[in-house]
Each structure stands twice: as structure tokens, then as C-alpha cells.
Write a protein that holds these residues in place. Sequence first.
Motif, PDB file in Angstrom:
ATOM      1  N   GLY A 112       0.471  -1.404  -0.130  1.00 12.18           N
ATOM      2  CA  GLY A 112      -0.085   0.260  -0.230  1.00 12.18           C
ATOM      3  C   GLY A 112       0.752   1.359  -0.176  1.00 12.18           C
ATOM      4  N   LEU A 113       0.391   2.396  -0.066  1.00  8.11           N
ATOM      5  CA  LEU A 113       1.137   3.638  -0.778  1.00  8.11           C
ATOM      6  C   LEU A 113       1.134   4.423   0.978  1.00  8.11           C
ATOM      7  CD1 LEU A 113      -0.418   4.972  -3.902  1.00  8.11           C
ATOM      8  CD2 LEU A 113       1.734   3.849  -3.324  1.00  8.11           C
ATOM      9  N   GLY A 114      -0.007   4.141   1.660  1.00  6.41           N
ATOM     10  CA  GLY A 114      -0.009   4.705   3.110  1.00  6.41           C
ATOM     11  C   GLY A 114      -1.260   4.395   3.515  1.00  6.41           C
ATOM     12  N   THR A 115      -2.028   5.123   4.460  1.00  9.22           N
ATOM     13  CA  THR A 115      -3.335   4.676   4.882  1.00  9.22           C
ATOM     14  C   THR A 115      -3.809   6.223   4.699  1.00  9.22           C
ATOM     15  OG1 THR A 115      -3.201   5.626   7.071  1.00  9.22           O
ATOM     16  CG2 THR A 115      -2.198   3.297   6.933  1.00  9.22           C
ATOM     17  N   PHE A 116      -5.639   5.829   3.836  1.00 14.41           N
ATOM     18  CA  PHE A 116      -6.165   6.843   3.936  1.00 14.41           C
ATOM     19  C   PHE A 116      -8.055   6.676   4.290  1.00 14.41           C
ATOM     20  CE2 PHE A 116      -2.721   6.376   0.111  1.00 14.41           C
ATOM     21  CZ  PHE A 116      -2.534   7.531   0.756  1.00 14.41           C
ATOM     22  N   HIS A 117      -7.770   7.003   5.578  1.00 17.92           N
ATOM     23  CA  HIS A 117      -9.405   6.434   6.192  1.00 17.92           C
ATOM     24  C   HIS A 117      -9.532   7.197   6.027  1.00 17.92           C
ATOM     25  CE1 HIS A 117      -8.465   2.874   8.215  1.00 17.92           C
ATOM     26  NE2 HIS A 117      -7.071   3.296   8.653  1.00 17.92           N
ATOM     27  N   VAL A 118     -10.902   7.647   5.341  1.00 19.85           N
ATOM     28  CA  VAL A 118     -12.026   8.758   5.120  1.00 19.85           C
ATOM     29  C   VAL A 118     -12.842   8.657   6.262  1.00 19.85           C
ATOM     30  CG1 VAL A 118     -11.396   8.464   2.879  1.00 19.85           C
ATOM     31  CG2 VAL A 118     -13.572   6.907   3.518  1.00 19.85           C
ATOM     32  N   ALA A 119     -13.921   9.778   7.106  1.00 20.10           N
ATOM     33  CA  ALA A 119     -14.663  10.162   7.544  1.00 20.10           C
ATOM     34  C   ALA A 119     -16.110   8.818   7.172  1.00 20.10           C
ATOM     35  CB  ALA A 119     -14.986  10.909   8.124  1.00 20.10           C
ATOM     36  N   PRO A 120     -17.210   8.607   8.501  1.00 19.69           N
ATOM     37  CA  PRO A 120     -17.788   7.525   7.734  1.00 19.69           C
ATOM     38  C   PRO A 120     -18.308   8.487   7.353  1.00 19.69           C
ATOM     39  CG  PRO A 120     -17.425   7.204  10.508  1.00 19.69           C
ATOM     40  CD  PRO A 120     -16.576   8.300   9.465  1.00 19.69           C
ATOM     41  N   ASP A 121     -19.069   9.373   7.290  1.00 16.29           N
ATOM     42  CA  ASP A 121     -19.876  10.242   6.247  1.00 16.29           C
ATOM     43  C   ASP A 121     -19.665  10.023   5.351  1.00 16.29           C
ATOM     44  OD1 ASP A 121     -21.358  10.606   8.809  1.00 16.29           O
ATOM     45  OD2 ASP A 121     -21.006  12.843   8.237  1.00 16.29           O
ATOM     46  N   VAL A 122     -18.409  10.106   4.749  1.00 20.35           N
ATOM     47  CA  VAL A 122     -17.599  10.147   3.425  1.00 20.35           C
ATOM     48  C   VAL A 122     -18.241   9.016   2.622  1.00 20.35           C
ATOM     49  CG1 VAL A 122     -15.651  10.349   1.959  1.00 20.35           C
ATOM     50  CG2 VAL A 122     -16.560  12.074   4.132  1.00 20.35           C
ATOM     51  N   MET A 123     -17.840   7.662   3.352  1.00 22.04           N
ATOM     52  CA  MET A 123     -17.944   6.477   3.150  1.00 22.04           C
ATOM     53  C   MET A 123     -19.590   6.204   2.566  1.00 22.04           C
ATOM     54  SD  MET A 123     -16.864   3.135   2.267  1.00 22.04           S
ATOM     55  CE  MET A 123     -14.866   3.716   2.932  1.00 22.04           C
ATOM     56  N   ARG A 124     -20.705   6.561   3.795  1.00 20.94           N
ATOM     57  CA  ARG A 124     -21.684   5.915   4.062  1.00 20.94           C
ATOM     58  C   ARG A 124     -22.396   7.140   1.710  1.00 20.94           C
ATOM     59  NH1 ARG A 124     -27.027   6.005   5.958  1.00 20.94           N
ATOM     60  NH2 ARG A 124     -25.854   4.896   8.410  1.00 20.94           N
ATOM     61  N   GLY A 125     -21.813   8.512   1.895  1.00 22.22           N
ATOM     62  CA  GLY A 125     -21.656   8.876   0.870  1.00 22.22           C
ATOM     63  C   GLY A 125     -21.833   8.339  -0.905  1.00 22.22           C
ATOM     64  N   TRP A 126     -20.115   8.138  -0.323  1.00 17.58           N
ATOM     65  CA  TRP A 126     -20.045   7.353  -1.887  1.00 17.58           C
ATOM     66  C   TRP A 126     -20.975   6.596  -2.138  1.00 17.58           C
ATOM     67  CZ3 TRP A 126     -14.277   6.791  -0.225  1.00 17.58           C
ATOM     68  CH2 TRP A 126     -13.492   7.591  -0.350  1.00 17.58           C
ATOM     69  N   LEU A 127     -21.043   5.291  -1.086  1.00 19.54           N
ATOM     70  CA  LEU A 127     -21.719   4.440  -0.943  1.00 19.54           C
ATOM     71  C   LEU A 127     -23.881   4.377  -1.509  1.00 19.54           C
ATOM     72  CD1 LEU A 127     -20.770   2.023   1.848  1.00 19.54           C
ATOM     73  CD2 LEU A 127     -20.779   0.942  -0.595  1.00 19.54           C
ATOM     74  N   GLU A 128     -24.822   5.394  -1.096  1.00 20.00           N
ATOM     75  CA  GLU A 128     -25.566   5.668  -1.765  1.00 20.00           C
ATOM     76  C   GLU A 128     -25.695   6.264  -2.531  1.00 20.00           C
ATOM     77  OE1 GLU A 128     -27.659   6.956   2.640  1.00 20.00           O
ATOM     78  OE2 GLU A 128     -26.200   8.352   1.727  1.00 20.00           O
ATOM     79  N   GLY A 129     -24.089   7.421  -3.178  1.00 25.80           N
ATOM     80  CA  GLY A 129     -24.326   7.710  -4.789  1.00 25.80           C
ATOM     81  C   GLY A 129     -24.363   6.668  -5.756  1.00 25.80           C
ATOM     82  N   CYS A 130     -23.943   5.265  -5.019  1.00 24.96           N
ATOM     83  CA  CYS A 130     -23.872   3.905  -6.432  1.00 24.96           C
ATOM     84  C   CYS A 130     -25.152   3.808  -6.290  1.00 24.96           C
ATOM     85  CB  CYS A 130     -23.103   3.008  -5.359  1.00 24.96           C
ATOM     86  SG  CYS A 130     -20.892   3.306  -5.691  1.00 24.96           S
ATOM     87  N   GLY A 131     -26.271   3.869  -5.391  1.00 25.70           N
ATOM     88  CA  GLY A 131     -27.438   3.874  -5.076  1.00 25.70           C
ATOM     89  C   GLY A 131     -28.341   3.025  -4.086  1.00 25.70           C
ATOM     90  N   LEU A 132     -27.152   2.742  -3.440  1.00 26.41           N
ATOM     91  CA  LEU A 132     -27.911   1.729  -2.377  1.00 26.41           C
ATOM     92  C   LEU A 132     -27.558   1.990  -0.917  1.00 26.41           C
ATOM     93  CD1 LEU A 132     -23.918   0.070  -2.983  1.00 26.41           C
ATOM     94  CD2 LEU A 132     -25.743  -1.215  -3.939  1.00 26.41           C
ATOM     95  N   ALA A 133     -28.604   1.293  -0.292  1.00 27.42           N
ATOM     96  CA  ALA A 133     -29.251   1.641   0.494  1.00 27.42           C
ATOM     97  C   ALA A 133     -27.859   0.703   1.603  1.00 27.42           C
ATOM     98  CB  ALA A 133     -30.553   0.377   0.863  1.00 27.42           C
ATOM     99  N   VAL A 134     -28.229   2.314   2.319  1.00 28.53           N
ATOM    100  CA  VAL A 134     -26.891   2.338   3.357  1.00 28.53           C
ATOM    101  C   VAL A 134     -26.931   1.841   4.883  1.00 28.53           C
ATOM    102  CG1 VAL A 134     -24.731   2.999   4.306  1.00 28.53           C
ATOM    103  CG2 VAL A 134     -25.610   3.445   2.071  1.00 28.53           C
ATOM    104  N   ARG A 135     -26.372   0.864   5.556  1.00 30.20           N
ATOM    105  CA  ARG A 135     -26.942   0.260   6.871  1.00 30.20           C
ATOM    106  C   ARG A 135     -25.067   0.763   7.516  1.00 30.20           C
ATOM    107  NH1 ARG A 135     -27.867  -5.376   8.892  1.00 30.20           N
ATOM    108  NH2 ARG A 135     -27.500  -5.544   6.778  1.00 30.20           N
TER     109      ARG A 135
END
Length: 218
Positions: free
Chosen positions: A171-194
Motif C-alpha cells: 500500500g501507499l500509506g493509510t487513507f481512512h475517510v470519515a464515515p459520512d464520506v463512505m456513506r455518501g459514496w455508497l449512497e451515490g452508487c444507488g445503495l441503501a446503507v447500514r
Amino acid sequence: MNLADQAIGSYSGLTLSERFYLWVRSRSCPLERVCAEVPASGRILDIGAGSGLLARMLAASAPQRLVLAIDPDPRKIQFARKGSPIANLILEHRDPARPMLGESFDCILLVDVLYLLPPSEQRSLLEAAARSLLAGGRIIVKTMDTRKRAKITWDRAQEYTSIRLIGLTKGLGTFHVAPDVMRGWLEGCGLAVREIPIDRGFVHPHLLFIGQHPVAVG
Ligand SMILES: C[S@@+](CC[C@H](N)C(=O)[O-])C[C@H]1O[C@@H](n2cnc3c(N)ncnc32)[C@H](O)[C@@H]1O
């Protein structure tokens, strides 16, 4: 014997450090909790499967699952293959640029993988995974909760050692994103997120996202 210990027992020819790694992984990450969110049957893709521990647990616990475990690091696939073959488990070295090869799946797992990629690549990989879901399928992302300060600091120190100092993880390093960002990406894919915190009793801030694809109507 629990599922993780059974899976560890199915490896053979491991070095002492490989056996130790599997033991630590099984104790430091709630892998059985992740397994519980995976459908009991269907085509399952584990992207960045590493040593294959989770994939072995998934395949051995449900013969109706067909598990494809892939990793871009050939050393990891070599490690994962050290053990008795499991009929419903395929282990493959794949180019990270084309993980799905045009195939479709009922469930795609990314367990402690996305944080190794820069955010734009994480998002692209999630979008590609979402396009590869069958109707009603799900993406399972296991990540770390950046809101839990003490636990995330511990996690970063460990990852720095693993990636930069001893080169255990590619890996190049670590790039943890905030949970809200992850949720937004998944919802942006048209998925219902838990979002499910699964860190109780663990030193790492384990966090699970389940992105559910809508079932086609008609
Ligand atoms: C921390 S390990 C996690 C392994 C496994 N998923 C587990 O839970 O034990 C991260 C894995 O992601 C893999 N990886 C790194 N970059 C990747 C990428 N672009 N696509 C897929 N996997 C990647 C690494 O080779 C490594 O095996």
C-alpha cells in the motif's frame, strides 16, 4: 472451536510468523461478525483477501457460497493457498485495476482494504463494485471509525509499522475517510446503507458498512 480457529486449522506448511499473523488477525478483528452479514449462498467476491482467512471462513461455513478471493499481491495469494483446498473457494492473483473482470456477484467484500488507496481510487473501486452487483446484492465494507480518536490513533501506529516499517501490507500509506464520506459514496452508487459499529471489546475502531442494491421489480 470457533470458525476462525477452524479456518486456521485448514492451513498447512505455514511458517511460525504466518501462523502467528493469522492468530493475531483472528483475535483483533471481528471476522465472524463480518461473515454473519454475508448471504449464505451465491457468488461472493472478497477483494484484497490477503492471507485468505476470511475467505476460508466464508467458504467452509456455507457450501452454497461460491467464494472468489483475490489480491494484487502475489505473496498474499501464495500464503492463502497454503492449506487444504476448499471446493467452493477460488484464490486468484488479480490486477487491482480490473478486479471484477466483468463478472457479477451477490456480495462483494472489501475488508480493511480501501484505506490503502487514495480517496479518489477508493470511490472508483466502490463504484466499479456496485456496477458488478447482481440485483439484491450487497457490498460489505469493513473500515475503521475515524471518530473514535484513541482507537484510530492506535490503528494508525500499527498500520505505519505494517506498511512502512516491515512491508507486511502492500500500500501507499493509510487513507481512512470519515464515515459520512463512505456513506455518501455508497449512497451515490444507488445503495441503501447500514452502518454497524463492531468494535466492542476490540482495540481497533472496527466499523461495518452494508450497501444493499435494490431488488429489481417486475
Ligand atoms: C490489511 S490487508 C486485509 C486482508 C484481508 N481482507 C483481511 O481482512 O484479513 C489489505 C489487503 O489489501 C490488498 N490490496 C492493496 N491494494 C489493493 C487494491 N488496490 N485492490 C485490492 N486489494 C488491495 C493488500 O495486498 C492486502 O492483502
